[in-house]
Design a protein around this motif. Structure first.
Motif, short mmCIF file in Angstrom:
data_model
loop_
_atom_site.label_atom_id
_atom_site.label_comp_id
_atom_site.label_asym_id
_atom_site.label_seq_id
_atom_site.Cartn_x
_atom_site.Cartn_y
_atom_site.Cartn_z
N LEU A 69 126.14 28.68 4.68
CA LEU A 69 126.95 27.98 4.41
C LEU A 69 127.39 28.57 2.54
N THR A 70 128.44 28.09 2.79
CA THR A 70 130.10 28.35 1.84
C THR A 70 130.54 26.98 1.63
N TRP A 71 131.42 27.61 0.30
CA TRP A 71 132.88 27.06 -0.30
C TRP A 71 133.46 28.19 -0.45
N SER A 73 136.99 28.59 -4.22
CA SER A 73 137.14 28.60 -4.92
C SER A 73 137.96 28.36 -6.22
N THR A 77 137.94 32.68 -0.54
CA THR A 77 137.03 32.60 0.04
C THR A 77 136.12 33.80 -0.57
N ASP A 100 131.24 24.74 5.79
CA ASP A 100 132.86 25.05 4.15
C ASP A 100 131.81 23.70 3.65
N THR A 101 130.97 24.11 2.55
CA THR A 101 130.67 22.45 1.87
C THR A 101 131.51 21.91 0.57
N GLY A 102 132.63 22.83 0.64
CA GLY A 102 133.61 22.56 -0.44
C GLY A 102 132.43 21.93 -1.87
N GLY A 103 131.87 22.87 -2.19
CA GLY A 103 130.97 22.80 -3.71
C GLY A 103 130.54 21.56 -3.56
N ASP A 104 130.33 20.22 -2.45
CA ASP A 104 130.33 18.96 -2.87
C ASP A 104 128.75 19.01 -1.92
N GLU A 108 127.25 19.51 1.41
CA GLU A 108 126.23 20.10 1.67
C GLU A 108 124.61 19.43 2.48
#
Length: 357
Positions: A69-71, A73, A77, A100-104, A108
């Motif tokens: 899991l990554t995202w 910022s 990346t 890619d979770t997009g930080g969501d 996730e």
């Protein structure tokens, strides 16, 4: 030319096909004599035979896959960490599935469900910058390693750089160079990474009975850094040295110094707390940096995860912090004394190219 089979290996080694399967699946101990194991391995190597991954997973009930899991910022990346993790896992015969979770949070949750459907054996969470990360409840029942982030509750093993130590090292380099007026171009004030770095700088400066002038720069562009640098360098008792949170701030600081007719390192010393984009090292003079241990962190995280999968036991939670070593270059010098100083910064209101009067 047809692809070699397990039967070809068995024929070359002079053993049964089932013996080949036991050896190549790692179940030969106590079942196959040592000299026959060696013969099978040599035959497989000679024929360049590789077992079918699907067949192996069916027989061993292991998929040899790891979810990631990554995202992104504002820092981009975590590509260096991801590449090192991929290389280490591939060498061990594992496949990584990146999500890619997009930080969501909702994305996730969907990504975790997908990875579970794919029957991944373990999980890596790779953050783009050092931050707090609160793992989902489902992660606690799966072998999981956090990379470049840490659980505030310390419920999951994490591998991070020692950002506090990085800040302390940068400050000590400048103190050892004779500087007592030090400025800090920090990142976004709300960032955990910024907070740790600033704390490290302040801790070392306090031991020397010194303080730092701090400018927080939210953006990662050189223009914002140049504005912040001019603010620091045109104040009374301006710093003779700057610590920059990252390489783009160092580029902006160098541009501002040139606009103010200050030479590096004669008039202003610079240290950057990272150089992942290889910008600081290309300046003239090249900027002294504190190196992020991205490759070492990734290799350690994957190794720890594979060891846990091999043991198939509940491992104790560990918090591993990697030292960030300095890379000394030509951007740090001794400060000019008041009698030696032949230059002073132009007013920030003057435009570049306008002579002081």
């Amino acid at each position: 030319m047809r692809r070699p089979t397990a039967q070809d290996v068995a024929n070359l080694a002079g053993v049964s096909r089932s013996s080949v399967s036991l050896v190549l699946n790692g179940r030969a101990a106590g079942n196959i004599a040592a000299h026959k194991q060696q013969a099978i391995l040599e035959a497989a190597e000679r024929l360049n035979y590789r077992p079918n991954a699907v067949a192996l997973s069916l027989s061993s009930q292991r998929t040899r896959t790891i979810g990631v899991l990554t995202w992104p910022s504002v820092c981009g990346t975590p590509s260096l960490i991801m590449r090192a993790a991929l290389r280490t896992a591939t060498q061990a015969g594992y496949v990584l599935i990146f999500m890619d979770t997009g930080g969501d949070h909702d994305v996730e949750s969907q990504a975790l469900a997908t990875l579970r459907d794919r029957q991944v054996e373990g999980l890596l969470v790779i953050a783009p910058e050092v931050t707090d990360y609160r793992p989902a409840e489902s992660m606690l029942s799966m072998p999981t390693i956090l990379v470049n982030c840490a659980d505030p509750q310390a419920g999951v093993t994490s591998v991070v750089p020692d950002e506090t130590g990085a800040g302390a090292t940068a400050a000590q380099i400048l103190i050892d160079g004779g500087h007592s007026r030090i400025g800090l171009l920090a990142g976004a004030s709300e960032s955990v990474q910024t907070r740790l770095r600033v704390a490290g700088c302040h801790s070392v400066l306090a031991l020397a009975d010194l303080t730092a002038s701090v400018e927080f720069v939210g953006g990662r562009d050189a223009a914002s850094a140049a504005v912040a640098t001019r603010t620091l360098l045109t104040q009374p008792e301006a710093p003779t040295a700057l610590i920059c949170a990252h390489e783009r701030l160092a580029v902006g600081a160098a541009l501002a110094a040139a606009q103010l007719q200050l030479d590096i390192p004669q008039d202003l010393s610079l240290v950057s707390l990272e150089d992942g984009e290889q910008l600081a090292c290309e300046l003239s003079p090249a900027v002294t940096t504190i190196k992020r241990p991205d490759q070492a962190m990734a290799e350690q995280a994957v190794t720890m995860l594979l060891e846990r999968l091999a043991d198939d036991t509940e491992d104790s939670v560990k918090q591993v912090a990697f030292v960030c070593p300095p890379v000394l270059r030509g951007s740090v010098g001794s400060p000019r004394s008041a009698t030696q100083s032949s230059r002073s910064p132009r007013s920030a209101t003057q435009s570049p190219g306008t002579a002081s009067r």
